[in-house]
Design a protein around this motif. Structure first.
Motif, mmCIF file in Angstrom:
data_model
loop_
_atom_site.group_PDB
_atom_site.id
_atom_site.type_symbol
_atom_site.label_atom_id
_atom_site.label_comp_id
_atom_site.label_asym_id
_atom_site.label_seq_id
_atom_site.Cartn_x
_atom_site.Cartn_y
_atom_site.Cartn_z
ATOM 1 N N ILE A 34 0.835 -1.202 0.000
ATOM 2 C CA ILE A 34 0.000 0.000 0.000
ATOM 3 C C ILE A 34 0.873 1.257 0.000
ATOM 4 C CG2 ILE A 34 -1.667 1.332 1.380
ATOM 5 C CD1 ILE A 34 -2.978 -1.399 2.082
ATOM 6 N N ASN A 35 1.949 1.255 0.785
ATOM 7 C CA ASN A 35 2.848 2.413 0.821
ATOM 8 C C ASN A 35 3.527 2.659 -0.519
ATOM 9 O OD1 ASN A 35 2.408 3.263 3.484
ATOM 10 N ND2 ASN A 35 3.849 1.767 4.274
ATOM 11 N N LYS A 36 3.885 1.604 -1.212
ATOM 12 C CA LYS A 36 4.614 1.747 -2.478
ATOM 13 C C LYS A 36 3.712 2.121 -3.652
ATOM 14 C CE LYS A 36 8.325 -1.492 -1.475
ATOM 15 N NZ LYS A 36 8.887 -2.822 -1.794
ATOM 16 N N PHE A 37 2.515 1.565 -3.686
ATOM 17 C CA PHE A 37 1.719 1.662 -4.906
ATOM 18 C C PHE A 37 0.448 2.493 -4.810
ATOM 19 C CE2 PHE A 37 4.117 -2.352 -5.208
ATOM 20 C CZ PHE A 37 4.890 -2.035 -6.310
ATOM 21 N N TRP A 38 0.029 2.861 -3.625
ATOM 22 C CA TRP A 38 -1.199 3.633 -3.500
ATOM 23 C C TRP A 38 -0.887 5.118 -3.455
ATOM 24 C CZ3 TRP A 38 -5.822 1.719 -0.194
ATOM 25 C CH2 TRP A 38 -6.195 0.431 -0.600
ATOM 26 N N ASP A 39 -1.754 5.886 -4.080
ATOM 27 C CA ASP A 39 -1.690 7.340 -4.021
ATOM 28 C C ASP A 39 -1.874 7.773 -2.564
ATOM 29 O OD1 ASP A 39 -3.513 9.985 -4.051
ATOM 30 O OD2 ASP A 39 -2.244 9.948 -5.846
ATOM 31 N N PRO A 40 -1.186 8.836 -2.143
ATOM 32 C CA PRO A 40 -1.321 9.296 -0.751
ATOM 33 C C PRO A 40 -2.767 9.559 -0.327
ATOM 34 C CG PRO A 40 0.510 10.414 -1.799
ATOM 35 C CD PRO A 40 -0.185 9.616 -2.875
ATOM 36 N N ARG A 41 -3.583 10.048 -1.234
ATOM 37 C CA ARG A 41 -4.996 10.311 -0.890
ATOM 38 C C ARG A 41 -5.737 9.013 -0.599
ATOM 39 N NH1 ARG A 41 -5.882 13.640 -6.222
ATOM 40 N NH2 ARG A 41 -4.554 11.904 -6.778
ATOM 41 N N MET A 42 -5.398 7.968 -1.326
ATOM 42 C CA MET A 42 -6.027 6.664 -1.088
ATOM 43 C C MET A 42 -5.617 6.134 0.286
ATOM 44 S SD MET A 42 -5.318 5.064 -4.867
ATOM 45 C CE MET A 42 -5.829 3.403 -4.488
ATOM 46 N N ARG A 43 -4.338 6.270 0.612
ATOM 47 C CA ARG A 43 -3.856 5.810 1.920
ATOM 48 C C ARG A 43 -4.556 6.563 3.043
ATOM 49 N NH1 ARG A 43 1.505 6.613 -0.319
ATOM 50 N NH2 ARG A 43 1.832 8.167 1.313
ATOM 51 N N GLU A 44 -4.678 7.873 2.878
ATOM 52 C CA GLU A 44 -5.313 8.691 3.911
ATOM 53 C C GLU A 44 -6.767 8.277 4.119
ATOM 54 O OE1 GLU A 44 -5.959 11.026 6.962
ATOM 55 O OE2 GLU A 44 -3.970 10.851 6.065
ATOM 56 N N LYS A 45 -7.489 8.010 3.049
ATOM 57 C CA LYS A 45 -8.898 7.610 3.179
ATOM 58 C C LYS A 45 -9.032 6.257 3.865
ATOM 59 C CE LYS A 45 -10.476 10.491 -0.559
ATOM 60 N NZ LYS A 45 -10.844 10.595 -1.956
ATOM 61 N N LEU A 46 -8.134 5.332 3.559
ATOM 62 C CA LEU A 46 -8.172 4.023 4.209
ATOM 63 C C LEU A 46 -7.858 4.165 5.698
ATOM 64 C CD1 LEU A 46 -8.501 0.937 3.765
ATOM 65 C CD2 LEU A 46 -6.004 0.850 3.558
ATOM 66 N N ILE A 47 -6.847 4.956 6.024
ATOM 67 C CA ILE A 47 -6.488 5.182 7.426
ATOM 68 C C ILE A 47 -7.653 5.839 8.165
ATOM 69 C CG2 ILE A 47 -4.982 6.522 8.958
ATOM 70 C CD1 ILE A 47 -2.767 6.132 6.777
#
Length: 76
Positions: A34-47
């Motif tokens: 997730i850290n390598k391949f997801w856009d930061p906005r996607m990571r933030e929404k999941l978190i």
């Protein structure tokens, strides 16, 4: 709806990682992907979804990986 898609994608990653005999590395592998391949906005929404307590539809490896998923850097 977007959150559901993100959870679905994260769950697919977790299922793949769970099928590998990596033992304790499985959670780290989920976070790494997730850290390598997801856009930061996607990571933030999941978190944000996990932090709000909406984890019932998340694979246990995704829930365990949340603390290791990098938050995007705030805009400077």
């Amino acid at each position: 709806m977007l959150h559901d898609k993100l959870v679905h994608m994260a769950n697919q990653i977790a299922l793949f990682c769970a099928s590998n005999p990596a033992g304790a590395r499985q959670t780290a592998n989920v976070a790494d992907h997730i850290n390598k391949f997801w856009d930061p906005r996607m990571r933030e929404k999941l978190i944000a979804k996990a932090e709000s307590g909406e984890t019932a539809d998340m694979h246990p490896l995704v829930v365990e990986a949340i603390p290791a998923i990098r938050r995007p850097n705030p805009a400077t």
